[in-house]
Design a protein around this motif. Sequence first.
Motif, PDB file in Angstrom:
ATOM      1  N   GLY A  87       0.799  -1.220   0.000  1.00 49.51           N
ATOM      2  CA  GLY A  87       0.000   0.000   0.000  1.00 49.51           C
ATOM      3  C   GLY A  87       0.825   1.260   0.000  1.00 49.51           C
ATOM      4  N   GLU A  88       2.080   1.198  -0.421  1.00 53.75           N
ATOM      5  CA  GLU A  88       2.959   2.367  -0.402  1.00 53.75           C
ATOM      6  C   GLU A  88       2.796   3.245  -1.635  1.00 53.75           C
ATOM      7  N   ASN A  89       2.346   2.640  -2.724  1.00 54.19           N
ATOM      8  CA  ASN A  89       2.148   3.413  -3.951  1.00 54.19           C
ATOM      9  C   ASN A  89       0.680   3.726  -4.195  1.00 54.19           C
ATOM     10  N   GLU A  90      -0.165   2.811  -3.768  1.00 50.72           N
ATOM     11  CA  GLU A  90      -1.611   2.978  -3.954  1.00 50.72           C
ATOM     12  C   GLU A  90      -2.327   2.253  -2.822  1.00 50.72           C
ATOM     13  N   ASP A  91      -3.210   2.951  -2.139  1.00 52.39           N
ATOM     14  CA  ASP A  91      -3.951   2.335  -1.039  1.00 52.39           C
ATOM     15  C   ASP A  91      -4.700   1.092  -1.511  1.00 52.39           C
ATOM     16  N   GLY A  92      -4.566   0.023  -0.729  1.00 50.76           N
ATOM     17  CA  GLY A  92      -5.319  -1.190  -1.029  1.00 50.76           C
ATOM     18  C   GLY A  92      -4.663  -2.119  -2.035  1.00 50.76           C
ATOM     19  N   THR A  93      -3.486  -1.751  -2.556  1.00 46.29           N
ATOM     20  CA  THR A  93      -2.788  -2.574  -3.541  1.00 46.29           C
ATOM     21  C   THR A  93      -1.464  -3.054  -2.957  1.00 46.29           C
TER      22      THR A  93
END
Length: 237
Positions: free
Chosen positions: A176-182
Amino acid sequence: MLEAALVQERFTDIVEHTGLAKSTVHRLVATLVEEGFLSGDAEHGYRAGTRFMSLAGRVLTETDITRVAQPVVDRLVAEVDCTVHVGVRAGDEMVYVIRTDSSKPYRMRSRIGLAIPMHSTGMGKAVMATWTDDQVNDYAERTGLPARTEATVRDVASLHSVLEVVRERGFAVDLGENEDGTVCVAAAIYDSTGRATHGLSISSIALEHPGESIEGFAPQARAAAAEISRLLGARGV
């Protein structure tokens, strides 16, 4: 014979490596020198000749990583049933060049050509883990380590700590560091010069792979990245 002459430093080592008679090795090496595939001599060692370098340059120029990597990616997607990406380092960012989706109904927001910061992505951190400390410091100074989410690494000391773990484990994660939930697990891809120029990631959503469970695919990510590296001419991976 050509590989032995390029890898071994001394004529006696070439003879030992090939298992051939000295007279045979001498004749074959002399022919390779005459044809331009090798240069040098038995006393000072051999190196790639102009004809060899010309052919190698043509091959490297014509190598399209998407063509080379796609079959590996397709097999990996079938095995793990997650989205698989391949990205190339472009300056301080990773740019997606391959995205192959799983059979799942959800789709990643990624797209071919999308550029993302290296420090907030699994692929980027896998590549950065091959850098020196000074290179990492320079990157942090240039970019300012912009935050993509609340989980993004924001200071250079933390980044160094993260990259040290990547080096020890041989893979990187993005939780989740680049996109929340991914989430994703990633490994570096090396070119024929031994440089980490690309990365491969196995991506999913945190709902399906909560916590650090995406790390379970680390062996598959590493194996696929190593296979692509070998196809690109990398050695020792």
